[in-house]
Design a protein around this motif. Structure first.
Motif, mmCIF file in Angstrom:
data_model
loop_
_atom_site.group_PDB
_atom_site.id
_atom_site.type_symbol
_atom_site.label_atom_id
_atom_site.label_comp_id
_atom_site.label_asym_id
_atom_site.label_seq_id
_atom_site.Cartn_x
_atom_site.Cartn_y
_atom_site.Cartn_z
ATOM 1 N N ARG A 97 -5.187 7.975 -0.673
ATOM 2 C CA ARG A 97 -4.978 6.625 -1.197
ATOM 3 C C ARG A 97 -4.059 5.789 -0.309
ATOM 4 N NH1 ARG A 97 -6.535 9.956 -4.832
ATOM 5 N NH2 ARG A 97 -7.308 9.407 -6.909
ATOM 6 N N GLU A 98 -3.988 6.092 0.958
ATOM 7 C CA GLU A 98 -2.987 5.454 1.819
ATOM 8 C C GLU A 98 -3.159 3.942 1.945
ATOM 9 O OE1 GLU A 98 -2.957 6.707 5.892
ATOM 10 O OE2 GLU A 98 -5.100 7.084 5.913
ATOM 11 N N THR A 99 -4.384 3.425 1.768
ATOM 12 C CA THR A 99 -4.592 1.980 1.862
ATOM 13 C C THR A 99 -4.641 1.313 0.488
ATOM 14 O OG1 THR A 99 -7.005 2.254 1.886
ATOM 15 C CG2 THR A 99 -5.872 2.253 4.019
ATOM 16 N N GLN A 100 -4.397 2.084 -0.558
ATOM 17 C CA GLN A 100 -4.455 1.558 -1.921
ATOM 18 C C GLN A 100 -3.114 0.962 -2.313
ATOM 19 O OE1 GLN A 100 -6.484 4.280 -4.531
ATOM 20 N NE2 GLN A 100 -5.421 3.511 -6.362
ATOM 21 N N LEU A 101 -3.134 -0.127 -3.092
ATOM 22 C CA LEU A 101 -1.894 -0.727 -3.557
ATOM 23 C C LEU A 101 -1.178 0.229 -4.508
ATOM 24 C CD1 LEU A 101 -2.924 -4.448 -4.262
ATOM 25 C CD2 LEU A 101 -1.833 -3.496 -2.222
ATOM 26 N N GLU A 114 0.931 9.807 -9.319
ATOM 27 C CA GLU A 114 0.810 9.418 -7.910
ATOM 28 C C GLU A 114 1.970 8.525 -7.492
ATOM 29 O OE1 GLU A 114 -4.096 9.579 -7.967
ATOM 30 O OE2 GLU A 114 -3.033 7.679 -8.233
ATOM 31 N N THR A 141 0.831 -1.196 0.000
ATOM 32 C CA THR A 141 0.000 0.000 0.000
ATOM 33 C C THR A 141 0.871 1.253 0.000
ATOM 34 O OG1 THR A 141 -0.108 0.196 2.399
ATOM 35 C CG2 THR A 141 -1.767 -1.219 1.336
ATOM 36 N N THR A 193 -1.614 0.257 -8.326
ATOM 37 C CA THR A 193 -2.858 0.730 -8.934
ATOM 38 C C THR A 193 -2.903 2.253 -9.050
ATOM 39 O OG1 THR A 193 -4.072 0.893 -6.830
ATOM 40 C CG2 THR A 193 -4.075 -1.248 -7.939
ATOM 41 N N LEU A 194 -1.868 2.933 -8.607
ATOM 42 C CA LEU A 194 -1.825 4.390 -8.687
ATOM 43 C C LEU A 194 -1.495 4.854 -10.101
ATOM 44 C CD1 LEU A 194 0.285 5.223 -5.482
ATOM 45 C CD2 LEU A 194 -2.205 5.184 -5.686
#
Length: 234
Positions: free
Chosen positions: A127-131, A139, A92, A134-135
């Motif tokens: 987006r701190e919990t996003q992988l 980003e 993440t 996927t950015l």
């Protein structure tokens, strides 16, 4: 702070960097500009010990670091933001930032620095919990810079931070580059946008075919006819 003397990098029989010499003083933002294939990225990789130089010396804060392993380079205080970002795609955003602080053990200050990175780049907070994989490209570049800053480096190496990004993303990233430099971060910048590089830096070196062919104050190079013709489209 950084002294590079006679640095020589080769890939097989191809000479990428030909005995270049330059320096970066503490608190400076210095740019390396030049066409693709000029040897700029190889120079940064050799400083960070991602690749081996075949000749020359690199001194950092008075200490020879030319033969140190990469993990010791970051412990000495040099952090590289690589070309292509190099984020950990299956971790993440928050985990990537934490990885940047692997040389530290001050947990409370690490947590505070993560929040500081989110202040620099509010989009990362969203987006701190996003992988990371996927950015968007912009980003990921924000994340790569934030991750490097998490080690609290003395010297930040930035390799093509605007590459492939939309103008609005470039603007945001360079706002942070300027802000970090204004806080005293010593920075060595490689940037394909020569005009932008010269506008944000105090001094610059021009590389051609693995050699430094010109150097000086960035404001002067902006007005140099050769630089304007070769790199500024005039």
């Amino acid at each position: 702070m950084l002294e590079v003397t006679g640095l020589h990098v080769a890939y097989g029989g191809i000479q990428a960097v030909r005995s270049i010499t330059f320096h970066v003083k503490e608190g400076e933002l210095v740019a390396l500009i030049g066409a693709n294939g000029a040897g700029k990225t190889s120079t940064l990789k050799a400083i960070a010990r991602v690749i081996d130089a075949v000749g020359g010396d690199v001194h950092f804060c008075g200490e020879k670091i030319s033969r140190l392993p990469p993990h010791d380079i970051i412990r000495k205080g040099i952090a590289l933001v690589p070309e292509g970002r190099g984020v950990f795609p299956r971790l993440t955003v928050a985990e990537n930032l934490a990885m940047g602080a692997f040389v530290r053990d001050d947990k409370a200050e690490i947590a505070a620095d993560i929040e500081k990175m989110y202040a620099y780049f509010p989009r990362l907070k969203e987006r701190e919990t996003q992988l990371a994989g996927t950015l968007s490209g912009g980003e990921q570049q924000m994340l790569a810079i934030g991750r490097a800053l998490m080690s609290r480096p003395k010297l930040l190496l930035l390799d093509e931070p605007s590459m492939g990004l939309a103008p609005i993303m470039v603007q945001k990233i360079f706002e942070v580059v300027r802000a970090v430099a204004a806080e005293g971060m010593t920075t060595l910048l490689i940037e394909q946008n020569a005009k932008l590089a010269l506008e944000v830096s105090q001094r610059a070196y021009v590389m051609e075919s693995g050699e430094v062919t010109l150097h000086g104050e960035s404001a002067q190079l902006l007005n140099d006819p050769k630089v304007r013709a070769a790199y500024l489209g005039e």
